[in-house]
Design an enzyme around this catalytic site. Structure first.
Site, PDB file in Angstrom:
ATOM      1  CE  LYS A  13      -3.460   4.893  -1.780  1.00 14.79           C
ATOM      2  NZ  LYS A  13      -4.419   5.174  -2.697  1.00 14.79           N
ATOM      3  CE1 TYR A  46      -3.930   2.041   0.631  1.00 18.15           C
ATOM      4  CE2 TYR A  46      -2.278   3.438   2.032  1.00 18.15           C
ATOM      5  CZ  TYR A  46      -3.694   3.444   1.713  1.00 18.15           C
ATOM      6  OH  TYR A  46      -4.400   4.406   1.677  1.00 18.15           O
TER       7      TYR A  46
HETATM    8  N1  NAD Z   1      -9.732   5.598   4.420  1.00 17.82           N
HETATM    9  C1  NAD Z   1      -8.586   6.370   4.610  1.00 17.82           C
HETATM   10  O1  NAD Z   1      -7.952   6.527   5.953  1.00 17.82           O
HETATM   11  C2  NAD Z   1      -7.668   6.851   3.507  1.00 17.82           C
HETATM   12  C3  NAD Z   1      -6.492   7.557   3.785  1.00 17.82           C
HETATM   13  C4  NAD Z   1      -5.840   7.924   2.945  1.00 17.82           C
HETATM   14  C5  NAD Z   1      -5.890   7.458   1.418  1.00 17.82           C
HETATM   15  N2  NAD Z   1      -6.890   6.646   1.404  1.00 17.82           N
HETATM   16  C6  NAD Z   1      -7.166   6.251  -0.313  1.00 17.82           C
HETATM   17  O2  NAD Z   1      -8.249   7.025  -0.524  1.00 17.82           O
HETATM   18  C7  NAD Z   1      -9.174   6.105  -1.684  1.00 17.82           C
HETATM   19  C8  NAD Z   1     -10.328   6.074  -1.012  1.00 17.82           C
HETATM   20  O3  NAD Z   1     -10.494   5.098   0.098  1.00 17.82           O
HETATM   21  P1  NAD Z   1     -11.932   5.069   0.766  1.00 17.82           P
HETATM   22  O4  NAD Z   1     -11.353   4.862   2.379  1.00 17.82           O
HETATM   23  O5  NAD Z   1     -12.839   5.937   0.404  1.00 17.82           O
HETATM   24  O6  NAD Z   1     -12.355   3.445   0.551  1.00 17.82           O
HETATM   25  P2  NAD Z   1     -13.658   2.737   0.493  1.00 17.82           P
HETATM   26  O7  NAD Z   1     -13.097   1.192   0.753  1.00 17.82           O
HETATM   27  O8  NAD Z   1     -14.557   3.379   1.411  1.00 17.82           O
HETATM   28  O9  NAD Z   1     -14.097   2.893  -1.194  1.00 17.82           O
HETATM   29  C9  NAD Z   1     -13.252   2.378  -2.048  1.00 17.82           C
HETATM   30  C10 NAD Z   1     -14.081   2.248  -3.296  1.00 17.82           C
HETATM   31  O10 NAD Z   1     -13.280   1.612  -4.526  1.00 17.82           O
HETATM   32  C11 NAD Z   1     -13.906   0.555  -5.023  1.00 17.82           C
HETATM   33  N3  NAD Z   1     -13.151  -0.270  -5.634  1.00 17.82           N
HETATM   34  C12 NAD Z   1     -12.114  -1.013  -5.011  1.00 17.82           C
HETATM   35  N4  NAD Z   1     -11.546  -1.856  -6.026  1.00 17.82           N
HETATM   36  C13 NAD Z   1     -11.881  -1.306  -7.229  1.00 17.82           C
HETATM   37  C14 NAD Z   1     -11.434  -1.607  -8.629  1.00 17.82           C
HETATM   38  N5  NAD Z   1     -10.749  -2.697  -8.781  1.00 17.82           N
HETATM   39  N6  NAD Z   1     -12.164  -1.111  -9.617  1.00 17.82           N
HETATM   40  C15 NAD Z   1     -12.905  -0.163  -9.115  1.00 17.82           C
HETATM   41  N7  NAD Z   1     -13.690   0.345  -8.036  1.00 17.82           N
HETATM   42  C16 NAD Z   1     -12.916  -0.409  -6.992  1.00 17.82           C
HETATM   43  C17 NAD Z   1     -14.758   0.004  -3.971  1.00 17.82           C
HETATM   44  O11 NAD Z   1     -15.862  -0.954  -4.391  1.00 17.82           O
HETATM   45  C18 NAD Z   1     -15.254   1.298  -2.895  1.00 17.82           C
HETATM   46  O12 NAD Z   1     -16.462   1.794  -3.541  1.00 17.82           O
HETATM   47  C19 NAD Z   1      -8.086   4.816  -1.542  1.00 17.82           C
HETATM   48  O13 NAD Z   1      -7.322   5.159  -2.710  1.00 17.82           O
HETATM   49  C20 NAD Z   1      -7.545   4.890  -0.257  1.00 17.82           C
HETATM   50  O14 NAD Z   1      -6.382   4.053  -0.456  1.00 17.82           O
HETATM   51  C21 NAD Z   1      -7.847   6.457   2.196  1.00 17.82           C
END
Ligand code: NAD
Length: 255
Positions: A158, A154
């Protein structure tokens, strides 16, 4: 709500949940036409219906499907102004380098990094055609900070998103296409809740490092994405836009 995105056409990958869902809502409330792209048809369709947009089921690791996503967007709404390349995963079998197997490593690289390569590759030509565009790629604060609680693939993915966004921002700057990396701190979404928020000790170990003393809400990240998508950020490109509650700036945090 100010209508900074009136008449703009936006694609949000991972728009069915978490940060993507909050951003689809925010984009629509600022006047954009929103295409929700997600692997999950139920949540993706619900999100698109809610914001009066279009749902496209897509696996962002599949080149043909990603190409079709942006073509469908232009065929439906006539152009592409904004691409929020946000879909990502953080599975439990991606852990310490000593225990993470090659299959988990490669799966995370594909969903988190290769997907951003594909989305940029197929979004940029449509933006070149329009002479303008804003791409926001979701990285993470772990692209900037090291964590002893490792998720090695991960973090590496990133870091790749951050470096790729910077390079694309520089390469396409004079064509009116801005590319920025968004680096959220920990956000209160299903992804994070599944990982550790349900375990108070694991959550506390992280919260001590956040000057603001809490996790972000998805709407706070969506507000930053809307800024990067809009002309309010017209002099920003190739940046690492940290929305992290102060984590990356902190040495000692308040009690
Ligand atoms: N939540 C956190 O704390 C956090 C922090 C930093 C970065 N992020 C990043 O933010 C982004 C969103 O995270 P989130 O927390 O909203 O996640 P989440 O799991 O709530 O949502 C992710 C969405 O992506 C979709 N998805 C997954 N694999 C996929 C694929 N192969 N094709 C199409 N869609 C796909 C899922 O169905 C889901 O709807 C991610 O890139 C994550 O790494 C999250």
């Amino acid at each position: 709500m100010v209508q900074r995105l009136e008449g703009r056409v936006a694609v949000v990958t991972g728009g069915g949940s978490g940060i993507g869902l909050a951003t689809a809502r925010r984009f629509a409330s600022e006047g954009a036409k929103v295409v929700v792209a997600d692997l999950d048809p139920a949540s993706g369709k619900a999100a698109a219906d809610e914001v009066g947009g279009l749902f496209v089921q897509v696996d962002v690791t599949d080149e043909e499907q990603v190409k079709a996503l942006f073509q469908t967007t232009v065929d439906t709404y006539g152009k592409l102004d904004i691409a929020f390349n946000n879909a990502g995963i953080s599975p439990p079998d991606d852990d310490s380098i000593l225990t993470t197997g090659l299959e988990a490593w490669e799966r995370v690289q594909k969903v988190n990094l290769t997907s951003v390569y594909l989305c940029c590759k197929y979004a940029i030509p449509h933006m070149q055609a329009g002479g303008k565009g804003s791409i926001i790629n979701t990285a993470s604060f772990v692209a900037t900070m090291g964590a002893a609680t490792s998720q090695i693939s991960y973090t590496a993915s990133k870091g790749g998103v951050l470096a790729m966004s910077r390079e694309l921002g520089v390469q396409f700057a004079r064509e009116g296409i801005r590319v920025n990396a968004l680096s959220p701190g920990p956000v209160n979404t299903p992804l994070l809740r599944e990982l550790f928020a349900k375990d108070p000790e694991r959550a506390a170990r992280r919260l001590v490092h956040v000057p603001l003393g809490r996790f972000a809400e998805p709407e706070e990240i969506a507000a930053a994405v809307a800024f990067l998508a809009s002309d309010d950020s017209s002099f920003m490109t190739a940046s690492n836009f940290l929305v992290d509650g102060g984590i990356a700036g902190a040495y000692v945090t308040p009690l």
